[in-house]
Scaffold this motif. Structure first.
Motif, PDB file in Angstrom:
ATOM      1  N   GLN A   1       0.834  -1.210   0.000  1.00  0.00           N
ATOM      2  CA  GLN A   1       0.000   0.000   0.000  1.00  0.00           C
ATOM      3  C   GLN A   1       0.868   1.260   0.000  1.00  0.00           C
ATOM      4  O   GLN A   1       0.576   2.230  -0.689  1.00  0.00           O
ATOM      5  N   GLN A   2       1.956   1.227   0.786  1.00  0.00           N
ATOM      6  CA  GLN A   2       2.838   2.394   0.876  1.00  0.00           C
ATOM      7  C   GLN A   2       3.586   2.623  -0.440  1.00  0.00           C
ATOM      8  O   GLN A   2       3.663   3.749  -0.928  1.00  0.00           O
TER       9      GLN A   2
ATOM     10  N   LYS B   1       2.761   1.916  -3.376  1.00  0.00           N
ATOM     11  CA  LYS B   1       1.842   2.453  -4.398  1.00  0.00           C
ATOM     12  C   LYS B   1       1.806   3.982  -4.365  1.00  0.00           C
ATOM     13  O   LYS B   1       1.627   4.628  -5.390  1.00  0.00           O
ATOM     14  N   LYS B   2       1.955   4.538  -3.161  1.00  0.00           N
ATOM     15  CA  LYS B   2       1.854   6.000  -3.004  1.00  0.00           C
ATOM     16  C   LYS B   2       3.172   6.705  -3.348  1.00  0.00           C
ATOM     17  O   LYS B   2       3.210   7.924  -3.431  1.00  0.00           O
ATOM     18  N   MET B   3       4.265   5.936  -3.494  1.00  0.00           N
ATOM     19  CA  MET B   3       5.576   6.564  -3.689  1.00  0.00           C
ATOM     20  C   MET B   3       5.923   6.733  -5.166  1.00  0.00           C
ATOM     21  O   MET B   3       5.268   6.177  -6.041  1.00  0.00           O
ATOM     22  N   LYS B   4       7.003   7.516  -5.389  1.00  0.00           N
ATOM     23  CA  LYS B   4       7.446   7.743  -6.770  1.00  0.00           C
ATOM     24  C   LYS B   4       8.521   6.725  -7.135  1.00  0.00           C
ATOM     25  O   LYS B   4       9.223   6.209  -6.257  1.00  0.00           O
TER      26      LYS B   4
ATOM     27  N   LYS C   1      11.436   1.468  -5.105  1.00  0.00           N
ATOM     28  CA  LYS C   1      10.318   1.345  -6.040  1.00  0.00           C
ATOM     29  C   LYS C   1      10.820   1.469  -7.477  1.00  0.00           C
ATOM     30  O   LYS C   1      11.427   2.460  -7.852  1.00  0.00           O
TER      31      LYS C   1
END
Lengths: 80, 179
Positions: A27-28, A30-33, A78
């Motif tokens: 989940q985390q 997904k929010k990152m670049k 990521k």
């Protein structure tokens, strides 16, 4: 020369049991670049198998594993 | 040799393979046992975290585990009432498949889960909803046991379906499980 890894986000997952460490990391991330690094600290012994399996399946990379006395820090980059 | 033609055929084959095997997990949840339900939801949420599309089909004894204990459904016949009373009313009422020991074993397992920070079945269902795991309930089981749609849990996108819907999803899934 020791490589210094700087995390963009840190997560405390200590105490969480399967499947929550992997769920929270996904989940985390997904929010990152792309290119950013997540530091996830866990006490779940299953994470040693699960985090690499998760990274392989989702196309991300574990750049460093810091094994402490009671917990382990995974540095996840990521890529996707 | 006509390489263009061969290339075109290969491209069609690859497209067909991609279509028939998506990064999807389809699960039949037949069991109404607490341990098997818990395992189903752990696998489902894990798969969602791995980036997979996840579908769960609840049928037979799995169906009553998705009832909402706070909801009431009227207008049932004698058989519907009997099933209603005899089967667990929701995820907090299901029993272990082994070591239930008239409730003592299941209570001990719940105590241990809490102590070891393992999520309860109710929490796992909520997590699955948060992760976009789709839940389908077998319409035949509902009718057979006399359950009404109004007495099932609130879950995002919950649908009542038949076997063809499951087969469509399973046919396009890389993994199919029966639990």
């Amino acid at each position: 020369m020791s490589e210094e890894i700087k995390a963009n986000v840190t997560m405390d997952l200590k105490g969480l049991a399967c499947p929550l460490p992997v769920v929270r990391v996904s989940q985390q991330v997904k929010k990152m670049k792309i290119g950013e690094i997540l530091e996830a600290e866990t006490t779940d012994p299953g994470a040693h198998a699960d985090f690499p399996a998760w990274a392989k399946s989702t196309g991300n990379e574990i750049v460093k594993i810091d094994k402490g006395a009671s917990s382990t820090k995974f540095y996840i980059k990521k890529l996707k | 040799m006509d390489t263009d033609k061969i290339l075109k055929e290969l491209q069609q084959d690859v497209a067909g393979l991609k279509e028939s095997s998506q990064n999807k997990l389809s699960m039949v949840v037949f069991s109404g046992d607490m341990d098997k339900l818990l395992a189903s939801f752990i696998i489902a949420s894990g798969a969602a975290a791995m980036g997979m599309d996840v579908v769960m089909f609840f049928t037979f004894w799995g169906t009553p585990a998705l009832r909402d204990k706070k909801k009431k459904a009227g207008g049932k016949d004698i058989f519907g009432k009997m099933f209603g009373v005899m089967l667990p009313k929701g995820p907090s009422k299901v029993k272990l498949s082994k070591m239930h020991m008239a409730g003592a074993g299941t209570a001990m397992m719940k105590y241990l889960m809490k102590k070891k920070n393992v999520s309860s079945l109710e929490d796992m269902i909520a997590l699955a909803g948060e992760l976009g795991v789709r839940i389908y309930i077998c319409e035949l089981s509902m009718g057979l046991m006399g359950f009404s749609h109004d007495e099932m849990i609130d879950y995002p996108g919950l649908e009542f379906v038949g076997v063809a819907k499951f087969l469509e999803e399973a046919g396009a899934s890389r993994i199919q499980l029966f639990i």
